[in-house]
Structures are given as structure tokens and as C-alpha cells.
Motif scaffolding. Sequence first.
Motif, PDB file in Angstrom:
ATOM      1  N   ASP A 177      -3.496  -1.818  11.691  1.00  0.00           N
ATOM      2  CA  ASP A 177      -2.374  -0.891  11.562  1.00  0.00           C
ATOM      3  C   ASP A 177      -1.084  -1.656  11.269  1.00  0.00           C
ATOM      4  O   ASP A 177      -0.827  -2.717  11.839  1.00  0.00           O
ATOM      5  CB  ASP A 177      -2.206  -0.088  12.862  1.00  0.00           C
ATOM      6  CG  ASP A 177      -1.230   1.072  12.699  1.00  0.00           C
ATOM      7  OD1 ASP A 177      -0.011   0.807  12.666  1.00  0.00           O
ATOM      8  OD2 ASP A 177      -1.685   2.232  12.616  1.00  0.00           O
ATOM      9  N   LEU A 178      -0.265  -1.084  10.374  1.00  0.00           N
ATOM     10  CA  LEU A 178       0.974  -1.725   9.949  1.00  0.00           C
ATOM     11  C   LEU A 178       1.920  -1.980  11.127  1.00  0.00           C
ATOM     12  O   LEU A 178       2.661  -2.972  11.142  1.00  0.00           O
ATOM     13  CB  LEU A 178       1.674  -0.853   8.887  1.00  0.00           C
ATOM     14  CG  LEU A 178       2.589  -1.570   7.884  1.00  0.00           C
ATOM     15  CD1 LEU A 178       1.823  -2.602   7.088  1.00  0.00           C
ATOM     16  CD2 LEU A 178       3.251  -0.569   6.952  1.00  0.00           C
ATOM     17  N   ARG A 179       1.895  -1.097  12.128  1.00  0.00           N
ATOM     18  CA  ARG A 179       2.777  -1.270  13.291  1.00  0.00           C
ATOM     19  C   ARG A 179       2.421  -2.523  14.081  1.00  0.00           C
ATOM     20  O   ARG A 179       3.293  -3.224  14.592  1.00  0.00           O
ATOM     21  CB  ARG A 179       2.693  -0.043  14.212  1.00  0.00           C
ATOM     22  CG  ARG A 179       3.326   1.221  13.626  1.00  0.00           C
ATOM     23  CD  ARG A 179       3.015   2.417  14.484  1.00  0.00           C
ATOM     24  NE  ARG A 179       1.576   2.689  14.550  1.00  0.00           N
ATOM     25  CZ  ARG A 179       1.029   3.634  15.311  1.00  0.00           C
ATOM     26  NH1 ARG A 179       1.787   4.382  16.087  1.00  0.00           N
ATOM     27  NH2 ARG A 179      -0.284   3.814  15.304  1.00  0.00           N
TER      28      ARG A 179
ATOM     29  N   GLY B  71       6.901 -10.311  14.009  1.00  0.00           N
ATOM     30  CA  GLY B  71       8.240 -10.347  14.591  1.00  0.00           C
ATOM     31  C   GLY B  71       9.294  -9.721  13.711  1.00  0.00           C
ATOM     32  O   GLY B  71      10.465 -10.107  13.752  1.00  0.00           O
ATOM     33  N   HIS B  72       8.913  -8.730  12.892  1.00  0.00           N
ATOM     34  CA  HIS B  72       9.871  -8.049  12.027  1.00  0.00           C
ATOM     35  C   HIS B  72      10.660  -7.007  12.811  1.00  0.00           C
ATOM     36  O   HIS B  72      10.080  -6.262  13.616  1.00  0.00           O
ATOM     37  CB  HIS B  72       9.148  -7.345  10.867  1.00  0.00           C
ATOM     38  CG  HIS B  72       8.615  -8.284   9.840  1.00  0.00           C
ATOM     39  ND1 HIS B  72       7.636  -7.923   8.936  1.00  0.00           N
ATOM     40  CD2 HIS B  72       8.924  -9.571   9.554  1.00  0.00           C
ATOM     41  CE1 HIS B  72       7.366  -8.953   8.155  1.00  0.00           C
ATOM     42  NE2 HIS B  72       8.128  -9.960   8.517  1.00  0.00           N
ATOM     43  N   ASN B  73      11.962  -6.918  12.574  1.00  0.00           N
ATOM     44  CA  ASN B  73      12.785  -5.892  13.216  1.00  0.00           C
ATOM     45  C   ASN B  73      12.496  -4.515  12.632  1.00  0.00           C
ATOM     46  O   ASN B  73      12.422  -3.524  13.341  1.00  0.00           O
ATOM     47  CB  ASN B  73      14.278  -6.205  13.032  1.00  0.00           C
ATOM     48  CG  ASN B  73      14.757  -7.273  13.983  1.00  0.00           C
ATOM     49  OD1 ASN B  73      14.275  -7.374  15.104  1.00  0.00           O
ATOM     50  ND2 ASN B  73      15.701  -8.092  13.544  1.00  0.00           N
ATOM     51  N   SER B  74      12.353  -4.468  11.327  1.00  0.00           N
ATOM     52  CA  SER B  74      12.178  -3.193  10.630  1.00  0.00           C
ATOM     53  C   SER B  74      10.781  -3.071  10.034  1.00  0.00           C
ATOM     54  O   SER B  74      10.226  -4.051   9.520  1.00  0.00           O
ATOM     55  CB  SER B  74      13.226  -3.065   9.516  1.00  0.00           C
ATOM     56  OG  SER B  74      12.957  -1.957   8.681  1.00  0.00           O
ATOM     57  N   SER B  75      10.231  -1.868  10.110  1.00  0.00           N
ATOM     58  CA  SER B  75       8.906  -1.629   9.515  1.00  0.00           C
ATOM     59  C   SER B  75       8.973  -1.742   7.989  1.00  0.00           C
ATOM     60  O   SER B  75       7.962  -2.023   7.339  1.00  0.00           O
ATOM     61  CB  SER B  75       8.409  -0.228   9.907  1.00  0.00           C
ATOM     62  OG  SER B  75       9.322   0.767   9.461  1.00  0.00           O
ATOM     63  N   LYS B  76      10.186  -1.546   7.417  1.00  0.00           N
ATOM     64  CA  LYS B  76      10.337  -1.639   5.969  1.00  0.00           C
ATOM     65  C   LYS B  76      10.022  -3.057   5.470  1.00  0.00           C
ATOM     66  O   LYS B  76       9.519  -3.239   4.368  1.00  0.00           O
ATOM     67  CB  LYS B  76      11.760  -1.256   5.552  1.00  0.00           C
ATOM     68  CG  LYS B  76      12.053   0.240   5.710  1.00  0.00           C
ATOM     69  CD  LYS B  76      13.440   0.587   5.213  1.00  0.00           C
ATOM     70  CE  LYS B  76      13.701   2.087   5.339  1.00  0.00           C
ATOM     71  NZ  LYS B  76      15.074   2.449   4.880  1.00  0.00           N
TER      72      LYS B  76
ATOM     73  N   THR C   5       2.011  -3.747   1.665  1.00  0.00           N
ATOM     74  CA  THR C   5       1.164  -2.690   1.101  1.00  0.00           C
ATOM     75  C   THR C   5       1.155  -2.777  -0.428  1.00  0.00           C
ATOM     76  O   THR C   5       0.242  -2.276  -1.075  1.00  0.00           O
ATOM     77  CB  THR C   5       1.668  -1.288   1.524  1.00  0.00           C
ATOM     78  OG1 THR C   5       3.009  -1.096   1.032  1.00  0.00           O
ATOM     79  CG2 THR C   5       1.663  -1.145   3.044  1.00  0.00           C
ATOM     80  N   HIS C   6       2.186  -3.435  -0.991  1.00  0.00           N
ATOM     81  CA  HIS C   6       2.287  -3.535  -2.454  1.00  0.00           C
ATOM     82  C   HIS C   6       1.443  -4.680  -3.026  1.00  0.00           C
ATOM     83  O   HIS C   6       1.248  -4.746  -4.237  1.00  0.00           O
ATOM     84  CB  HIS C   6       3.751  -3.725  -2.866  1.00  0.00           C
ATOM     85  CG  HIS C   6       4.649  -2.597  -2.455  1.00  0.00           C
ATOM     86  ND1 HIS C   6       4.512  -1.310  -2.920  1.00  0.00           N
ATOM     87  CD2 HIS C   6       5.701  -2.563  -1.591  1.00  0.00           C
ATOM     88  CE1 HIS C   6       5.434  -0.523  -2.384  1.00  0.00           C
ATOM     89  NE2 HIS C   6       6.171  -1.270  -1.569  1.00  0.00           N
TER      90      HIS C   6
END
Length: 348
Positions: free
Chosen positions: A311-313, A320-325, A331-332
Motif C-alpha cells: 500500500d502506498l501509505r 519518511g515522506h511528509n506528503s503522500s504526493k 505510481t508513474h
Amino acid sequence: MPKPFSYKIGIHRNQKVIFILFEKDSNLIQEVKKIQGSIWSQSKKVWYVLDTEYNRSLFNLEPLSYSLPSEEGIKHVQKFSYWLKSKRYSENTIKTYTDALKSFLVFYNTKDILTITNEDLVTYNNEYIIKNNLSHSYQNQLVNAIKLYFKTIQNISLELDKIHRPKREKVLPNVLSKEEVKKILEAHVNLKHRAMLSLIYSCGLRRSELLHLKSTDIDSKRNIVIIRQSKGRKDRIAPLSPKILDLLRDYYKMYKPKNYLFEGKTEEQYSEQSLQSVLKQALKKVNITKPVTLHWLRHSYATHLLESGTDLRYIQELLGHNSSKTTEIYTHVSTKSLQQIKSPFDDL
């Protein structure tokens, strides 16, 4: 230096450097290699050295002393550095931001800093950053630094809300196949070299995160590695696979590190340059000619997790990413879904 050489001041990897330009020639390459501190840039395909007073004198370039802010400007830079330290910014950020402000003040050496306006920043972007082909990311750092500084001294001449950062470049992360990763990780006979590269890939570590690991950060009972105070001053954990744990045990028995998990010859922290060299040697051994960096292993880790159904989450937490973006970019480059798409060309 020989006449065939010419020099250009520039920015590379967020450092001020002197690019050494010449026609491709094996004899000239040997001459460049003799220059102390010369480095080959795989991405820019050019040799360079750090922009220092010594190197400028070596190449008969304008001394650095001519490229300093005014006396008043230096005080502003020192004040900014002091403020950043009080806010506990990292050493790298402090250096990047103060160098950016210094560059800006050199450009406006004869102008009172309190009279600088938004138009001056636009001029600086066009006449310095764009004219010198500096990257979008570097321009973004410069704008961040200048905005932050003027915000802290509350300069009313600069309308901070109207200062815009450059449009972000949409660059896909570089990803290796599992087969390529396997070749790289198995290239070295040296146990320490193999363990370092394997741990970066198996846990998705940044270069600095690996080098700052201590033996106590490996929790073999819980099968995790604790990454302390990484980017953004955050702690996080990553799972350790049984294979990497066995490899680390063999490594520990052989090398018995005292402080850091991976140490140099003098029991100090293993250097970034040496780690880069370990990867470079591995690529040469397995005949991979792509300009692979250590960060490619981290990108590959994330992409391979995504392709295996993670899962991406969870990937966001592991990296350790702050943003899911930030994490969504993988995914690309994941080929799992793309491989299920049938091209209309096949029906012709």
C-alpha cells in the motif's frame, strides 16, 4: 595549465564549482586527473573542481575576494546564519540558504538591502539564475532562502506574498530492474561494500541515513532498523529482511565497528565519497553504463514495493515522506499496470 583548457564558474550538486572544459583527448584527461580534487560529473559529462581561492589562482581566474558581498551584506549573511542556527536548521540547509543569500547580495553589491524590491528579485532570476542555466530546484532554494530572510527582518519593500517559486519540474525517478539491482548488490566480494549497498536498497535509505547508522540502531530481536533524525529531523523505522540481517551479522563479526555501523580505516564515519566509489566500482564490475546513483537504489526499493502490492501509505512511512504526493510519483514508473495494457499495434 595547458591552453586547450577553458573554465566556467557554475553550480553543481548545490555547490559552487569550476567546470574544466576541453576537447575530448586521452592526454588531456590524464592532465585533468592530476589536478587535486578534480571530479568527473556523470550527469553533466564534464570535469570540475570546487570553486575555492586556491583553484581560482591555479586557473588564473578572478579571485573570490572580488565576489563577496559588501561589508554590510556580510553582516546580513552572518545574521541570517545565526538565526537559522537558533531555529535548529540542519547544517546543509544553513549552508545552502546562506550561500543563496550571499549570491543575491553579491549581485546587488552596491544597493542597500533595505531598498530591494520584488522587481530586483525578478531581475536576479533572469540575469543570474536563468542566464547561467541553473536548475529549477536551485532557483527554488534561492527563492526560499531570500523569502525566509526578508521575512525574518520584516522588510516592507519586499512583498513576500507576490514572490513566486518556479514551476516544479515533473521528473520521473530513475528505477532499476530487480535483475540490475541483484547484479549491483552481488558485484562486490568485499563484505562491507556489499552490506552497505544492500542495506540502502533493502530499507530504502538515503545516503546520509546509512552513514549515520550506529550498531545500536539495528534491532535484531524486532527485525527493524531505526533511522534517527533523518530529513526533517524525524525518526522512523524500517523492516529488516532475514537475508540482510544475516549479511549484517557476518559483517559485524568480521569488522566489529566501534561507533558507526560503517566506519572508515580510522574508526570514523565512512565518507560519502568512498560510498559513491563503492557503487561506481560495482557498476563497472557488472558492466552497467547507466549513470546510476545511490538514490536510484532508494527509488528502486519504493517502486519494487509498489509493484509487489504494498500500500502506498506504508511506502510513504517507510521512506519518511511528509506528503503522500511525494510518494505517488512512483505510481508513474511502476510497470505492473502498464504491462497489462495491450497496444493496438498488436492487432494490426
